[in-house]
Design a protein around this motif. Structure first.
Motif, PDB file in Angstrom:
ATOM      1  N   LYS A  84      -1.038  80.110  23.293  1.00 21.49           N
ATOM      2  CA  LYS A  84       0.245  80.392  23.414  1.00 21.49           C
ATOM      3  C   LYS A  84       0.673  81.689  22.249  1.00 21.49           C
ATOM      4  O   LYS A  84       1.403  82.441  22.702  1.00 21.49           O
ATOM      5  N   ASN A 111       4.277  81.930  30.072  1.00 19.73           N
ATOM      6  CA  ASN A 111       5.598  81.524  29.285  1.00 19.73           C
ATOM      7  C   ASN A 111       6.668  82.611  29.233  1.00 19.73           C
ATOM      8  O   ASN A 111       7.941  82.409  29.481  1.00 19.73           O
ATOM      9  N   ARG A 112       6.345  83.666  29.363  1.00 20.09           N
ATOM     10  CA  ARG A 112       7.118  85.240  29.090  1.00 20.09           C
ATOM     11  C   ARG A 112       7.672  85.229  30.675  1.00 20.09           C
ATOM     12  O   ARG A 112       8.917  85.539  30.860  1.00 20.09           O
ATOM     13  N   GLY A 134       7.462  83.042  33.422  1.00 20.38           N
ATOM     14  CA  GLY A 134       7.983  81.800  34.070  1.00 20.38           C
ATOM     15  C   GLY A 134       7.307  81.707  35.386  1.00 20.38           C
ATOM     16  O   GLY A 134       7.313  80.737  36.270  1.00 20.38           O
ATOM     17  N   THR A 183       5.586  70.699  27.998  1.00 16.85           N
ATOM     18  CA  THR A 183       6.601  71.478  28.040  1.00 16.85           C
ATOM     19  C   THR A 183       7.546  71.171  26.654  1.00 16.85           C
ATOM     20  O   THR A 183       8.586  71.600  26.589  1.00 16.85           O
ATOM     21  N   SER A 204       7.010  72.985  24.149  1.00 14.60           N
ATOM     22  CA  SER A 204       6.879  74.106  23.379  1.00 14.60           C
ATOM     23  C   SER A 204       8.503  74.266  22.906  1.00 14.60           C
ATOM     24  O   SER A 204       8.484  74.829  21.687  1.00 14.60           O
ATOM     25  N   PRO A 205       9.512  74.460  23.698  1.00 13.90           N
ATOM     26  CA  PRO A 205      10.652  74.896  23.155  1.00 13.90           C
ATOM     27  C   PRO A 205      11.212  73.989  22.033  1.00 13.90           C
ATOM     28  O   PRO A 205      11.731  74.442  21.126  1.00 13.90           O
ATOM     29  N   LYS A 222       8.601  76.563  28.668  1.00 12.97           N
ATOM     30  CA  LYS A 222       7.283  77.050  28.383  1.00 12.97           C
ATOM     31  C   LYS A 222       6.418  75.851  28.030  1.00 12.97           C
ATOM     32  O   LYS A 222       6.966  74.905  27.657  1.00 12.97           O
ATOM     33  N   ASP A 275       2.760  74.502  25.912  1.00 16.37           N
ATOM     34  CA  ASP A 275       2.133  74.365  24.862  1.00 16.37           C
ATOM     35  C   ASP A 275       0.672  73.484  24.998  1.00 16.37           C
ATOM     36  O   ASP A 275       1.066  72.472  25.228  1.00 16.37           O
TER      37      ASP A 275
END
Ligand code: ADP
Ligand code: MG
Length: 276
Positions: free
Chosen positions: A32, A43-44, A46, A75, A77-78, A127, A129
């Protein structure tokens, strides 16, 4: 590579070049942090039609999400962004912030279209990861390439993740596992054609309020996992499985972790518990 140092040991001269080239290729799909990778683009945007390989790794990740009852969850990642693990600018967020970000977490929000390899997220802001599974997969790919080239003996160390291909002059490779607190080694593993993967809280973490916040998250709470485990070592015939399981067991803790391991009879686990 893969956010760590990769080391290759083999009596075959070309082994390291084959391994580095293949790991670089896989990293170019799954990291990522590489803005051009398929995962970064997904991720950018969607939604993205990805390569069969990326699709496979995401699909496997969802299987581990299910088998671990949500402990293994790409998920997160955020949450890593929120806690500052992405840019290494660590800070403890507020309850409110954690609650908000948790709305974006949950691998059921990843929709996989088998017919055309399209991956999409059911909610904007989701997002992924693959940091807990990509290294294992990359090792599997590297070993496949080595085998294709007729190389029968090689050790690849990718920071907490070691693939032992074949043996070392007729003896299994011997791998020492670092003591998670303090000096020296806590274990010695003999390995032949298999992977050993360690997940711990002692490499990537920050300290606040007298406790340790490490980079493996409990997707249920939005906090770094706090299961009483400080290190998990999984051995398995393949890297992807060893990598995902060591992370999942770290989140689940001993009891539930051992339950999960029963579903993977070819894998073995060693768990170290402790306090700071
Ligand atoms: P390491 O990267 O040190 O080898 P792991 O394989 O355990 O360790 O992977 C940790 C990484 O996995 C984190 O840096 C993060 O990117 C991601 N991650 C964190 N929590 C989870 C989780 N619950 N499920 C899946 N991936 C996670
Ligand atoms: Mg892992």
């Amino acid at each position: 590579m893969l956010g760590t140092f990769v080391e290759v040991i083999s009596s075959e001269k070309e082994a390291s070049e084959i391994v580095f080239k293949e790991i670089k290729r896989v990293e170019g799909l799954l990291s990522k942090y590489d803005p051009a990778s398929e995962v970064a683009r997904l991720n950018r945007l969607g939604r993205l039609k990805v390569s069969p390989e990326t699709f496979y790794v995401i699909k496997k990740s969802k299987e581990f999400y299910q088998s671990s009852h949500g402990a293994f969850d790409i998920t997160v990642s955020p949450l890593l962004d929120l806690w500052g693990f992405t840019d290494r600018n660590f800070s403890k967020p507020s309850e409110r912030q954690i609650k908000d970000v948790l709305k974006l977490v949950g691998s059921q929000k990843i929709i996989l279209q088998d017919k055309d390899n399209v991956v999409k997220f059911s909610l904007s802001g989701v997002k992924i990861d693959l940091g807990a599974i990509a290294k294992g997969y990359a090792l599997d790919c590297a070993v496949k390439k080595l085998k294709e080239r007729g190389i029968k003996s090689c050790l690849i160390d990718a920071g907490g993740q070691i693939y032992a291909l074949g043996d070392k002059r007729g003896e299994p490779w011997r791998i020492a596992i670092r003591n998670p607190r303090g000096e020296g080694f806590s274990d010695l593993i003999a390995l032949k054609d298999g992977v050993v993967s360690t997940s711990g809280d002692y490499e990537q973490y920050f300290l606040a309020d007298n406790r340790r916040y490490a980079h493996i998250f409990d997707p249920k709470t939005g906090y770094p996992a706090d299961s009483g485990v400080i290190s998990v070592t999984v051995t398995a015939p393949d890297g992807l499985t060893a990598d995902a399981l060591s992370t999942a067991v770290f989140v689940l803790g001993r009891e539930k972790g051992l339950e999960l391991m029963k579903k993977y009879p070819s894998a073995k686990v060693k768990i170290v518990e402790g306090k700071d």
